[in-house]
Design a protein around this motif. Sequence first.
Motif, short mmCIF file in Angstrom:
data_model
loop_
_atom_site.label_atom_id
_atom_site.label_comp_id
_atom_site.label_asym_id
_atom_site.label_seq_id
_atom_site.Cartn_x
_atom_site.Cartn_y
_atom_site.Cartn_z
N ASP A 74 7.74 -0.82 -2.77
CA ASP A 74 6.61 -1.41 -3.48
C ASP A 74 7.05 -2.02 -4.81
OD1 ASP A 74 7.16 1.18 -4.47
OD2 ASP A 74 5.15 1.36 -5.33
N ARG A 133 3.47 1.58 -7.84
CA ARG A 133 2.82 2.88 -8.01
C ARG A 133 2.90 3.40 -9.44
NH1 ARG A 133 6.14 6.22 -4.31
NH2 ARG A 133 7.52 4.41 -4.58
N TYR A 179 -1.54 -0.75 -2.53
CA TYR A 179 -0.25 -0.13 -2.19
C TYR A 179 -0.22 0.32 -0.73
CZ TYR A 179 3.15 3.57 -1.57
OH TYR A 179 4.14 4.36 -1.06
N MET A 186 0.82 -4.27 0.38
CA MET A 186 1.96 -4.46 -0.52
C MET A 186 2.75 -5.73 -0.19
SD MET A 186 2.31 -2.73 -3.19
CE MET A 186 3.82 -3.62 -3.52
#
Length: 644
Positions: free
Chosen positions: A367, A407, A465, A469
């Motif tokens: 991510d 994140r 997420y 992503m």
Amino acid sequence: MKRRDFFKNGMLGAAGLGILGASELEAKDKKGKKTVLSDRSKDQWTDMNGHQQKVPQRMKAKTFDVVVVGGGLAGICAAVASAREGVKTALVQDRSVLGGNASSEIRVLVNGVNHLVPDWIPERETGIIEELLLQNRFQNPQESFPYWDHVLYDFVDREPNLELILNTQAIHAEMSGNTIKTAVCWQNTTETELHLSAKQFIDCSGDGLLAAKAGAEYRTGREASHEFNEKYAPKKADGWQMGTSILIHGKDYGKPMPYTPPSFAIPFTLEGSHPKRKVQSYTEGYWWCEVGSEFDIIEDQEEMRKKLMGYVHGIWDYIKNSGEYPDSANFALDWIGSVPGKRESRRFIGDHILSERDLVDHKHFEDAVAFGGWSLDEHNPGGLENMKEPPSYFHKQFSKVYEIPFRSLYSKNINNLMFSGRNISQTHIALSSTRVMATCALMGQATGTAASMCIKKKTSPRGIYQKYMNDLQDILLMNDAFIPNRPSNLKNDQFKKANKIIASSTASGDVELLKDGWSRDLQKSTNHWMSKGLPAEVQCEWDEAVDLSSVIIKCDTNVKVNIMMRHVYKNKIYTDKVPPEMLKSLSLEARVNGKWVELGDVDNNQTRRICFEFDQIKTTGLRIKLKETYGAVAAKLFEINALS
């Protein structure tokens, strides 16, 4: 009542309101009576225009899709990215100028990945932050910080989906469970209480008052080394945070310039100081004029500012009057900062806490949305009050960039809150590198883009997420961000499907590399095509006609050279000029019904990412004519996207 008790008890007087700017929407005065920020019921106003008795209206409510708090470079990039994706966005800044630490009020250089070892070569940030720095090169060749403020203002003000709200601090969050509904703000110039409602909020303010008032989890101070297996963290956790600095600029007036310190100057000497604390220039100021805190650094800020005002004059007095620096005789202070530049306070908790090991081990994140590479530059937490230690430890320099995951840019416990800048989810040691402004700007572009996706897909940052992503990364890459280890793979990119790509001439690289998804040369690979000279052409062909509505070209601006404002240039690492490699003039043609039709012509290009947009066509061929650069004899391209 002592100052600390005053803060802890939450007392609020009328005089304190303008100073604190951080009270609850409803607070109690000293008599226990409830007051509201905008309550003007006791206002005794006679308007002589008609001799009318009036009551000022000092409350306004506005609704947006996205509200970004904090007008530093992270906030600017977040707000612009969000607005460009077509959602209604507000940018709230508590000062009269944009730029945060980079503004004329503070004047910190826009550092990023500036000095990778062993050769001190940059790996410059692209995307929105480069647009800003390039615009400054065109509009502000004199490198004036006050003019830089206006470059930033113009950059934000011209965005049609973006409303800029200056002199305004977000002081309270109205909540529905774990979701922010409204940011309650105070605009000190108009004495107005603003209620800004939105579906997504991004706190880029550094200190993060809105996020804190929303109940977002955060931490301050230094983690113990064992918590994240950090080599450079202390063995035992403590409250120390890197300090704030006040800068000065000196000027050579060509004649002797005496100096008499003001009454509040604090005597200073380098005698007994660590040898790395040096007076090297009289024009650039001293970042080590710094004071930190092991307690509540936000509560202590005014005390620290007062000390720094004294220290900065003490330093100049030492330079001018100690006899140690006779070559300073003709120098005088041309500018003195009054607003300290902050490095650290709250660090909010996300689904991942970025740590020293993530950086030094170059951990790969699926991510990843941004990158960094500034050294682990942990400043001496005591600053000038700990002179025996070096001003910064400079634990480690990087040989290549590291990744920053999405994140770490959204709240663990508040559903619609993201953050970008020094307040992201990270340890104290990780912060020592990621805190520089060009790196923060990349985070801003990522969160602004993600916020717009949250609106369109009716989801949360965590939902992005979990489900989107790849889409977020592709949009960032399309808009000229760079993500290590992640090439662009746009689903609607017809250029990648071209049956043939032809170049009129080739000096280096391969024209086929224009569809490999990389927008720069990497450390171990070439990802460009360059012509032998100019003019030159690149042409692509499809066996079957394709639908197109835009073409994006990534040209060369030499990301191995820094273009931020800096008055000292060395070893070709810095330039105060427009990059000569950048394309200045080009045109685009398409074959429609067997005939070449011009789709666009650019004569004064000022960006690395050049976008042609047009009504949708069916075409079997594109032809890009490269006419002129800003000085280079040939043109270099990295990527072309042809989008339906």
